[in-house]
Design a protein around this motif. Structure first.
Motif, PDB file in Angstrom:
ATOM      1  N   ALA A  97     -14.012  60.832   9.434  1.00 38.66           N
ATOM      2  CA  ALA A  97     -12.983  60.085   8.706  1.00 38.66           C
ATOM      3  C   ALA A  97     -13.642  59.257   7.610  1.00 38.66           C
ATOM      4  O   ALA A  97     -14.797  58.841   7.746  1.00 38.66           O
ATOM      5  CB  ALA A  97     -12.203  59.179   9.654  1.00 38.66           C
ATOM      6  N   VAL A  98     -12.901  59.033   6.543  1.00 39.91           N
ATOM      7  CA  VAL A  98     -13.430  58.218   5.451  1.00 39.91           C
ATOM      8  C   VAL A  98     -12.300  57.394   4.839  1.00 39.91           C
ATOM      9  O   VAL A  98     -11.174  57.873   4.678  1.00 39.91           O
ATOM     10  CB  VAL A  98     -14.117  59.081   4.370  1.00 39.91           C
ATOM     11  N   ILE A  99     -12.611  56.150   4.536  1.00 40.81           N
ATOM     12  CA  ILE A  99     -11.709  55.240   3.834  1.00 40.81           C
ATOM     13  C   ILE A  99     -12.322  54.976   2.465  1.00 40.81           C
ATOM     14  O   ILE A  99     -13.463  54.513   2.372  1.00 40.81           O
ATOM     15  CB  ILE A  99     -11.554  53.917   4.603  1.00 40.81           C
ATOM     16  N   GLY A 100     -11.593  55.288   1.408  1.00 39.54           N
ATOM     17  CA  GLY A 100     -12.145  55.108   0.063  1.00 39.54           C
ATOM     18  C   GLY A 100     -11.202  55.679  -0.970  1.00 39.54           C
ATOM     19  O   GLY A 100      -9.982  55.559  -0.849  1.00 39.54           O
ATOM     20  N   PHE A 101     -11.761  56.288  -2.000  1.00 40.22           N
ATOM     21  CA  PHE A 101     -10.966  56.893  -3.063  1.00 40.22           C
ATOM     22  C   PHE A 101     -11.210  58.392  -3.047  1.00 40.22           C
ATOM     23  O   PHE A 101     -12.328  58.854  -3.289  1.00 40.22           O
ATOM     24  CB  PHE A 101     -11.328  56.301  -4.427  1.00 40.22           C
ATOM     25  N   CYS A 102     -10.160  59.148  -2.753  1.00 40.14           N
ATOM     26  CA  CYS A 102     -10.298  60.599  -2.654  1.00 40.14           C
ATOM     27  C   CYS A 102     -10.573  61.199  -4.034  1.00 40.14           C
ATOM     28  O   CYS A 102      -9.935  60.835  -5.026  1.00 40.14           O
ATOM     29  CB  CYS A 102      -9.026  61.208  -2.066  1.00 40.14           C
ATOM     30  N   SER A 103     -11.529  62.123  -4.078  1.00 35.45           N
ATOM     31  CA  SER A 103     -11.912  62.783  -5.319  1.00 35.45           C
ATOM     32  C   SER A 103     -12.531  64.125  -4.976  1.00 35.45           C
ATOM     33  O   SER A 103     -12.923  64.370  -3.827  1.00 35.45           O
ATOM     34  CB  SER A 103     -12.919  61.927  -6.093  1.00 35.45           C
ATOM     35  N   PRO A 104     -12.662  65.018  -5.949  1.00 37.17           N
ATOM     36  CA  PRO A 104     -13.336  66.296  -5.689  1.00 37.17           C
ATOM     37  C   PRO A 104     -14.756  66.102  -5.169  1.00 37.17           C
ATOM     38  O   PRO A 104     -15.198  66.833  -4.270  1.00 37.17           O
ATOM     39  CB  PRO A 104     -13.326  66.981  -7.057  1.00 37.17           C
ATOM     40  N   ASP A 105     -15.479  65.113  -5.705  1.00 38.21           N
ATOM     41  CA  ASP A 105     -16.864  64.880  -5.261  1.00 38.21           C
ATOM     42  C   ASP A 105     -16.904  64.454  -3.799  1.00 38.21           C
ATOM     43  O   ASP A 105     -17.783  64.878  -3.045  1.00 38.21           O
ATOM     44  CB  ASP A 105     -17.523  63.801  -6.132  1.00 38.21           C
ATOM     45  N   LEU A 106     -15.953  63.600  -3.397  1.00 36.92           N
ATOM     46  CA  LEU A 106     -15.926  63.145  -2.003  1.00 36.92           C
ATOM     47  C   LEU A 106     -15.669  64.321  -1.066  1.00 36.92           C
ATOM     48  O   LEU A 106     -16.360  64.487  -0.052  1.00 36.92           O
ATOM     49  CB  LEU A 106     -14.855  62.072  -1.835  1.00 36.92           C
ATOM     50  N   ILE A 107     -14.708  65.148  -1.398  1.00 31.27           N
ATOM     51  CA  ILE A 107     -14.381  66.290  -0.543  1.00 31.27           C
ATOM     52  C   ILE A 107     -15.535  67.290  -0.508  1.00 31.27           C
ATOM     53  O   ILE A 107     -15.863  67.859   0.533  1.00 31.27           O
ATOM     54  CB  ILE A 107     -13.092  66.974  -1.031  1.00 31.27           C
ATOM     55  N   GLN A 108     -16.177  67.482  -1.646  1.00 33.93           N
ATOM     56  CA  GLN A 108     -17.302  68.423  -1.699  1.00 33.93           C
ATOM     57  C   GLN A 108     -18.465  67.948  -0.841  1.00 33.93           C
ATOM     58  O   GLN A 108     -19.187  68.766  -0.250  1.00 33.93           O
ATOM     59  CB  GLN A 108     -17.753  68.599  -3.153  1.00 33.93           C
ATOM     60  N   ALA A 109     -18.661  66.645  -0.742  1.00 33.88           N
ATOM     61  CA  ALA A 109     -19.775  66.103   0.042  1.00 33.88           C
ATOM     62  C   ALA A 109     -19.502  66.128   1.540  1.00 33.88           C
ATOM     63  O   ALA A 109     -20.420  66.022   2.346  1.00 33.88           O
ATOM     64  CB  ALA A 109     -20.070  64.674  -0.401  1.00 33.88           C
ATOM     65  N   ALA A 110     -18.230  66.276   1.922  1.00 37.40           N
ATOM     66  CA  ALA A 110     -17.867  66.267   3.340  1.00 37.40           C
ATOM     67  C   ALA A 110     -18.095  67.636   3.966  1.00 37.40           C
ATOM     68  O   ALA A 110     -18.341  68.631   3.280  1.00 37.40           O
ATOM     69  CB  ALA A 110     -16.413  65.851   3.491  1.00 37.40           C
ATOM     70  N   THR A 111     -17.992  67.672   5.289  1.00 37.89           N
ATOM     71  CA  THR A 111     -18.107  68.934   6.028  1.00 37.89           C
ATOM     72  C   THR A 111     -16.763  69.244   6.682  1.00 37.89           C
ATOM     73  O   THR A 111     -15.805  68.484   6.563  1.00 37.89           O
ATOM     74  CB  THR A 111     -19.192  68.827   7.112  1.00 37.89           C
ATOM     75  N   ASP A 112     -16.715  70.365   7.387  1.00 37.47           N
ATOM     76  CA  ASP A 112     -15.479  70.740   8.080  1.00 37.47           C
ATOM     77  C   ASP A 112     -15.110  69.736   9.164  1.00 37.47           C
ATOM     78  O   ASP A 112     -13.977  69.737   9.652  1.00 37.47           O
ATOM     79  CB  ASP A 112     -15.633  72.132   8.701  1.00 37.47           C
ATOM     80  N   LYS A 113     -16.043  68.890   9.526  1.00 34.14           N
ATOM     81  CA  LYS A 113     -15.785  67.878  10.548  1.00 34.14           C
ATOM     82  C   LYS A 113     -14.820  66.806  10.064  1.00 34.14           C
ATOM     83  O   LYS A 113     -14.137  66.162  10.865  1.00 34.14           O
ATOM     84  CB  LYS A 113     -17.117  67.236  10.970  1.00 34.14           C
ATOM     85  N   LEU A 114     -14.736  66.618   8.760  1.00 29.78           N
ATOM     86  CA  LEU A 114     -13.881  65.570   8.208  1.00 29.78           C
ATOM     87  C   LEU A 114     -12.410  65.901   8.478  1.00 29.78           C
ATOM     88  O   LEU A 114     -11.908  66.936   8.042  1.00 29.78           O
ATOM     89  CB  LEU A 114     -14.102  65.427   6.699  1.00 29.78           C
TER      90      LEU A 114
END
Length: 369
Positions: A97-114
């Motif tokens: 889980a992440v609290i912040g500002f959603c962006s393409p970079d944030l999603i790209q840095a995450a894994t399927d676990k998110l």
């Protein structure tokens, strides 16, 4: 004073640790119409709170004493990591889980676990919706409504009462006569204001316009339902007809494929001659050149813009020089009240996520808002 602040923080932490929403959050749910998701988080495949990343702006932490402690209390036994811009990518590698500002970079840095992303702002137009087939996205919709509504009404009143002209004269010590007294738009009472996009923000604008004695109409995508203080709610395909009957048009729409460039030359030609146009949604929903043409011809009496296209607006852009335009730099949501509401919702949704309860303000990722 320090003892009082310490007591306040202790009280907030105690409330956060309790089961169920705090009185502040319950009041927000009731007053702003915040909605719960249909399904509890515990029913989502892969739900197993382990590591939660909080990429909260430092200014937000500083503005709310005890906010970090509230988040930590809400996280319970889950690991809560406060990330900076430099560490966010690394911390996302094993986060659910992440609290912040959603962006393409944030999603790209995450894994399927998110599994869960909480977007601190209301707008989600920078968030890649195709990444949320199996994930949950929440945001701060409706929380900015009171501040944005007051900003909208402030721009409207400033334009009808010649305040830009008078403020400029004040800077030079000029006591204006005739030009400043010419207020052809007239008083607001009895005039019609059209809210384009009767969501949380649009509803708060409508509430205030009605309180000023205005007749309020609106459009929305989903249905014709609306509060008692809105006399008529039309669907999106009625926009031009309703604009032709309105003295003031307010753009309160989110940015989607269907709303991009919606306020174009055809729209402005359909508006009532001499209407005021206010935009607090997203800049790209308005074709700037077409708006300028309507302002120059007089088809649009004046405009109040908290959002523009492009944004930021270049210093040499001709919109800055138009004397019937007020421009503010996308700050209509700003204010202590907004910060408090956003902070409270973030804490509550974190508590709900860890407890497996339904989240508040779930985004419809198919619709884009």
């Amino acid at each position: 004073m320090r003892q009082i602040i310490a007591l306040m923080i202790t009280t907030l932490i105690t409330l956060t640790a309790q089961a169920g929403p705090s009185p502040q959050v319950q009041a927000m749910i009731n007053e702003l119409g915040l909605r719960e998701a249909a399904e509890p988080m515990r029913e989502h495949p892969g739900w197993a709170p382990g590591k939660i990343v909080a990429a909260v702006p430092p200014t937000m932490l500083q503005a709310m004493p005890g906010y970090q402690a509230q988040l930590e209390a809400a996280a319970g036994d889950a690991q809560l990591v406060f990330a900076t811009r430099d560490t966010l990518t690394r911390e996302l590698a094993d986060a659910d889980a992440v609290i912040g500002f959603c962006s393409p970079d944030l999603i790209q840095a995450a894994t399927d676990k998110l599994l869960w992303v909480h977007n601190i702002s209301a707008g989600v137009d920078r968030c890649p919706m195709d990444a949320f087939d199996q994930r949950v996205l929440t945001n701060s919709k409706r929380l900015m409504g009171p501040a944005i509504a007051e900003h909208t009404i402030a721009m409207l009143m400033a334009l009808t009462r010649n305040l830009p002209l008078l403020i400029n004269a004040q800077q030079t010590g000029e006591w204006l006569g005739g030009p400043a007294r010419n207020m052809p738009f007239g008083e607001l009472r009895g005039k019609t204001l059209l809210v384009v996009g009767l969501g949380g923000i649009g509803t708060e604008i409508a509430r205030r316009a009605h309180a000023l004695g205005m007749n309020v109409t609106a459009t929305r995508n989903s249905s014709r339902s609306g509060p008692d203080f809105v006399s008529y709610v039309g669907l999106a395909n009625e926009l031009h007809k309703l604009a032709g009957e309105a003295d003031v048009v307010v753009n309160a729409l989110p940015l989607t494929t269907s709303t991009t460039g919606l306020f174009d030359g055809e729209f402005f030609n359909a508006t009532k001659s001499g209407a005021i146009f206010l935009s607090i949604g997203r800049g790209k929903s308005t074709v700037t050149d077409d708006l300028m043409a309507a302002l120059t011809s007089g088809q649009i009496y004046a405009a109040g813009l908290d959002v523009t296209d492009p944004e930021p607006l270049p210093a040499d852009h001709p919109l800055w020089k138009m004397d019937n335009v007020i421009i503010t730099p996308h700050l209509s949501a700003s204010g202590a009240g907004t910060v408090q509401r956003v902070s409270a919702l973030t804490v509550e949704n974190l508590r709900r996520y860890v407890a497996g309860e339904p989240l508040l303000n779930k985004v419809n990722t198919q619709a884009g808002y």
